[in-house]
Design a protein around this motif. Structure first.
Motif, PDB file in Angstrom:
ATOM      1  N   ILE A 263       0.854  -1.183   0.000  1.00  0.00           N
ATOM      2  CA  ILE A 263       0.000   0.000   0.000  1.00  0.00           C
ATOM      3  C   ILE A 263       0.892   1.235   0.000  1.00  0.00           C
ATOM      4  O   ILE A 263       1.856   1.310   0.768  1.00  0.00           O
ATOM      5  CB  ILE A 263      -0.929   0.019   1.225  1.00  0.00           C
ATOM      6  CG1 ILE A 263      -1.701  -1.306   1.336  1.00  0.00           C
ATOM      7  CG2 ILE A 263      -1.895   1.197   1.143  1.00  0.00           C
ATOM      8  CD1 ILE A 263      -2.600  -1.595   0.165  1.00  0.00           C
ATOM      9  N   VAL A 264       0.563   2.202  -0.868  1.00  0.00           N
ATOM     10  CA  VAL A 264       1.338   3.448  -0.966  1.00  0.00           C
ATOM     11  C   VAL A 264       0.403   4.615  -0.641  1.00  0.00           C
ATOM     12  O   VAL A 264      -0.669   4.757  -1.246  1.00  0.00           O
ATOM     13  CB  VAL A 264       1.935   3.625  -2.375  1.00  0.00           C
ATOM     14  CG1 VAL A 264       2.733   4.917  -2.435  1.00  0.00           C
ATOM     15  CG2 VAL A 264       2.813   2.437  -2.727  1.00  0.00           C
ATOM     16  N   LEU A 265       0.810   5.457   0.303  1.00  0.00           N
ATOM     17  CA  LEU A 265       0.012   6.600   0.741  1.00  0.00           C
ATOM     18  C   LEU A 265       0.898   7.831   0.861  1.00  0.00           C
ATOM     19  O   LEU A 265       2.128   7.737   0.885  1.00  0.00           O
ATOM     20  CB  LEU A 265      -0.652   6.305   2.093  1.00  0.00           C
ATOM     21  CG  LEU A 265      -1.642   5.131   2.145  1.00  0.00           C
ATOM     22  CD1 LEU A 265      -2.067   4.864   3.580  1.00  0.00           C
ATOM     23  CD2 LEU A 265      -2.842   5.391   1.260  1.00  0.00           C
ATOM     24  N   GLY A 266       0.262   8.978   0.958  1.00  0.00           N
ATOM     25  CA  GLY A 266       0.985  10.234   1.121  1.00  0.00           C
ATOM     26  C   GLY A 266       1.024  11.038  -0.172  1.00  0.00           C
ATOM     27  O   GLY A 266       0.087  11.007  -0.975  1.00  0.00           O
ATOM     28  N   GLU A 267       2.136  11.754  -0.387  1.00  0.00           N
ATOM     29  CA  GLU A 267       2.272  12.667  -1.532  1.00  0.00           C
ATOM     30  C   GLU A 267       2.718  11.908  -2.776  1.00  0.00           C
ATOM     31  O   GLU A 267       3.868  11.999  -3.230  1.00  0.00           O
ATOM     32  CB  GLU A 267       3.259  13.791  -1.200  1.00  0.00           C
ATOM     33  CG  GLU A 267       2.841  14.677  -0.034  1.00  0.00           C
ATOM     34  CD  GLU A 267       1.555  15.433  -0.327  1.00  0.00           C
ATOM     35  OE1 GLU A 267       1.249  15.644  -1.513  1.00  0.00           O
ATOM     36  OE2 GLU A 267       0.865  15.814   0.632  1.00  0.00           O
ATOM     37  N   VAL A 268       1.788  11.122  -3.326  1.00  0.00           N
ATOM     38  CA  VAL A 268       2.032  10.398  -4.572  1.00  0.00           C
ATOM     39  C   VAL A 268       0.909  10.728  -5.540  1.00  0.00           C
ATOM     40  O   VAL A 268      -0.184  11.136  -5.129  1.00  0.00           O
ATOM     41  CB  VAL A 268       2.118   8.876  -4.351  1.00  0.00           C
ATOM     42  CG1 VAL A 268       3.345   8.527  -3.538  1.00  0.00           C
ATOM     43  CG2 VAL A 268       0.867   8.359  -3.678  1.00  0.00           C
ATOM     44  N   ALA A 269       1.183  10.540  -6.822  1.00  0.00           N
ATOM     45  CA  ALA A 269       0.182  10.877  -7.833  1.00  0.00           C
ATOM     46  C   ALA A 269      -1.032   9.959  -7.741  1.00  0.00           C
ATOM     47  O   ALA A 269      -2.167  10.403  -7.896  1.00  0.00           O
ATOM     48  CB  ALA A 269       0.803  10.813  -9.227  1.00  0.00           C
ATOM     49  N   GLN A 270      -0.798   8.663  -7.494  1.00  0.00           N
ATOM     50  CA  GLN A 270      -1.892   7.691  -7.419  1.00  0.00           C
ATOM     51  C   GLN A 270      -1.703   6.801  -6.193  1.00  0.00           C
ATOM     52  O   GLN A 270      -1.091   5.729  -6.269  1.00  0.00           O
ATOM     53  CB  GLN A 270      -1.945   6.836  -8.694  1.00  0.00           C
ATOM     54  CG  GLN A 270      -2.344   7.621  -9.931  1.00  0.00           C
ATOM     55  CD  GLN A 270      -2.461   6.739 -11.157  1.00  0.00           C
ATOM     56  OE1 GLN A 270      -1.852   5.682 -11.232  1.00  0.00           O
ATOM     57  NE2 GLN A 270      -3.255   7.167 -12.124  1.00  0.00           N
ATOM     58  N   PRO A 271      -2.188   7.233  -5.045  1.00  0.00           N
ATOM     59  CA  PRO A 271      -2.093   6.370  -3.858  1.00  0.00           C
ATOM     60  C   PRO A 271      -2.971   5.137  -4.019  1.00  0.00           C
ATOM     61  O   PRO A 271      -3.967   5.142  -4.748  1.00  0.00           O
ATOM     62  CB  PRO A 271      -2.592   7.280  -2.732  1.00  0.00           C
ATOM     63  CG  PRO A 271      -3.438   8.313  -3.409  1.00  0.00           C
ATOM     64  CD  PRO A 271      -2.850   8.513  -4.769  1.00  0.00           C
TER      65      PRO A 271
END
Length: 452
Positions: A263-271
């Motif tokens: 899981i990727v969260l935070g300041e990303v283009a597509q969490p």
């Protein structure tokens, strides 16, 4: 140049022929009134004498005869036809000689007198080249600020597979077994067989004649130890007996490994959730989602597992030194969190890597210049300029929102004290002047013209 030969011949008709013949000769010569008047003055005649002679010859009343007024004829002292010849330019803008022009002989005589008086040398038979040299400026205007990009973010545009560990070769001993992995175990010696087993979604494998074995989350060392204990109950030759040596041996390896879901969260283009290679680490995982946006931090990338932070990496370490400090191999359902970018400053001008950089707490101008690759050899050390946004808490006291600060780079580089920067600072490094003071330039009739 063309010559009007023996113009005096035309003038001499004043004394040898009648008025009609004189008028005809003057017209054929093509001389204007101003030219004839000038020639007469050079021979000593005054204006009054010239006007009187013209009146005597009847050359001043052409208008009365319905013709355009023509030049008058001056009374010129009699000279021989062969005495004087006058050289006129081939073409002039008006086709006439101006009254205030000096004869060529007079000009040349004046030049020769000046050269002799000053003791100058005259180059004969050679034409001197006139060399136009640009003015060397001893000052230089302050250049404008160049546009710079955020440092490090463009590296994530590459193919993620380029930065992954090889899937061939030995498996990392710390790799955790999970659902979907293939486990290959072999018995050889007194008992021989080879079996490929797949871990089911509950984390079990089924071994014929042995039963189910729970292997989820085990490393390779723990898996081998557990399978040895289980199989030795069925195959006694795996262990020593009666003081002898074992006659059957066990080998464990992995076949196909399952992809990981993180899981990727935070300041990303597509969490969201991403499927990554089983060999992916925290560093290499960033390429799957093109890294953070420019609002996200590269200095504090966090790995969260089972609700707690277990690692944090600084991607600048990898970019600047190639070292993956605190790198961690990912596991199923790990969370990668990218916080907002911290204190940000830009540096431009005579620096090797002009860009916008993120600074950690306590990092100073000296560390910034190191990150940017150091100063260029053409950097001017006596002065650099900082364009600063005044922090909100200081604006009332200073009475301004923005300010310029000039600093001495030489003193800062030699000082043991850190020069602190503030968020939003823009540092400009100026260049030395393109001026050389110990040279002479030699051109012309020399063997080796140039700059010395």
């Amino acid at each position: 140049m063309r010559y009007i030969l023996n113009i005096i011949l035309a003038i001499s008709f004043v004394f040898a022929q009648d008025a009609a013949e004189i008028k005809k000769k003057i017209k054929e010569s093509g001389l204007s009134e101003s030219q004839i008047r000038q020639m007469a003055k050079q021979r000593g005649m005054s204006d009054a004498e010239i006007d009187a002679k013209a009146k005597e010859l009847g050359l001043g009343d052409k208008a009365a005869e319905g013709q355009v007024s023509q030049p008058t004829i001056e009374d010129i002292p009699e000279v021989g036809a062969e005495d004087v010849s006058i050289q006129l330019p081939e073409t002039t803008e008006q086709g006439t000689i101006q009254e205030d022009e000096q004869p060529l002989e007079t000009i040349e005589s004046s030049i020769e007198d000046f050269v002799q008086q000053e003791g100058l040398d005259i180059v004969e038979g050679e034409e001197l080249d006139i060399v136009e040299d640009n003015l060397i400026l001893e000052s230089k205007g302050q250049p404008g600020r160049q546009a710079v990009n955020y440092y490090g973010y463009n590296i994530f545009q590459r193919d993620p597979a380029v930065f992954q560990s090889s899937v061939f070769g030995a498996v990392d001993p710390d790799y955790n077994i999970g659902p979907g992995d293939e486990i290959i175990f072999m018995l050889w010696g007194e008992t021989q067989f080879r079996q490929v087993l797949t871990v089911d979604r509950e984390g079990f494998i089924f071994i014929p004649e042995v039963g189910q074995v729970f292997v989820n989350g085990l490393t390779m060392d723990l898996l081998e130890s557990k399978l040895f204990k289980v199989l030795s109950q069925r195959y006694s030759s795996l262990i020593r007996s009666n003081g002898g040596s074992a006659t059957t041996f066990l080998d464990i390896s992995l076949g196909d490994m399952r992809p990981l879901r993180v899981i990727v969260l935070g300041e990303v283009a597509q969490p969201g959730a991403y499927q990554v290679s089983p060999t992916t680490t925290l560093f290499s995982a960033l390429y799957y989602f093109n890294g953070p946006t420019t609002l996200g931090s590269l200095r504090d990338i966090r790995l969260i597992r089972s609700g707690r932070q277990i690692a944090s990496i600084d991607f600048y370490d990898y970019l600047l030194s190639g070292k993956k400090i605190n790198d961690v191999r990912l596991q199923l359902d790990d969370t990668i969190f990218l916080p907002t970018r911290g204190k940000t400053v830009s540096i431009s001008g005579e620096i090797n890597r002009p860009a916008i950089y993120e600074l950690k707490k306590g990092e100073s101008l000296q560390e910034l210049m190191n990150m940017a690759g150091g100063l260029r050899v053409s950097a001017y050390l006596d002065r650099a300029q900082i364009d600063r946004i005044v922090p909100p808490e200081e604006r009332d006291a200073l009475g301004m929102d923005r300010m310029f600060i000039d600093v001495d780079l030489g003193l800062i580089m030699n000082s043991k004290d850190d020069y602190k920067l503030k968020d939003g600072d823009k540092i400009q490094i100026f260049s030395i002047l393109d001026l050389r003071q110990n040279i002479v330039v030699i051109n012309g009739a020399v063997v080796r013209p140039g700059t010395f």
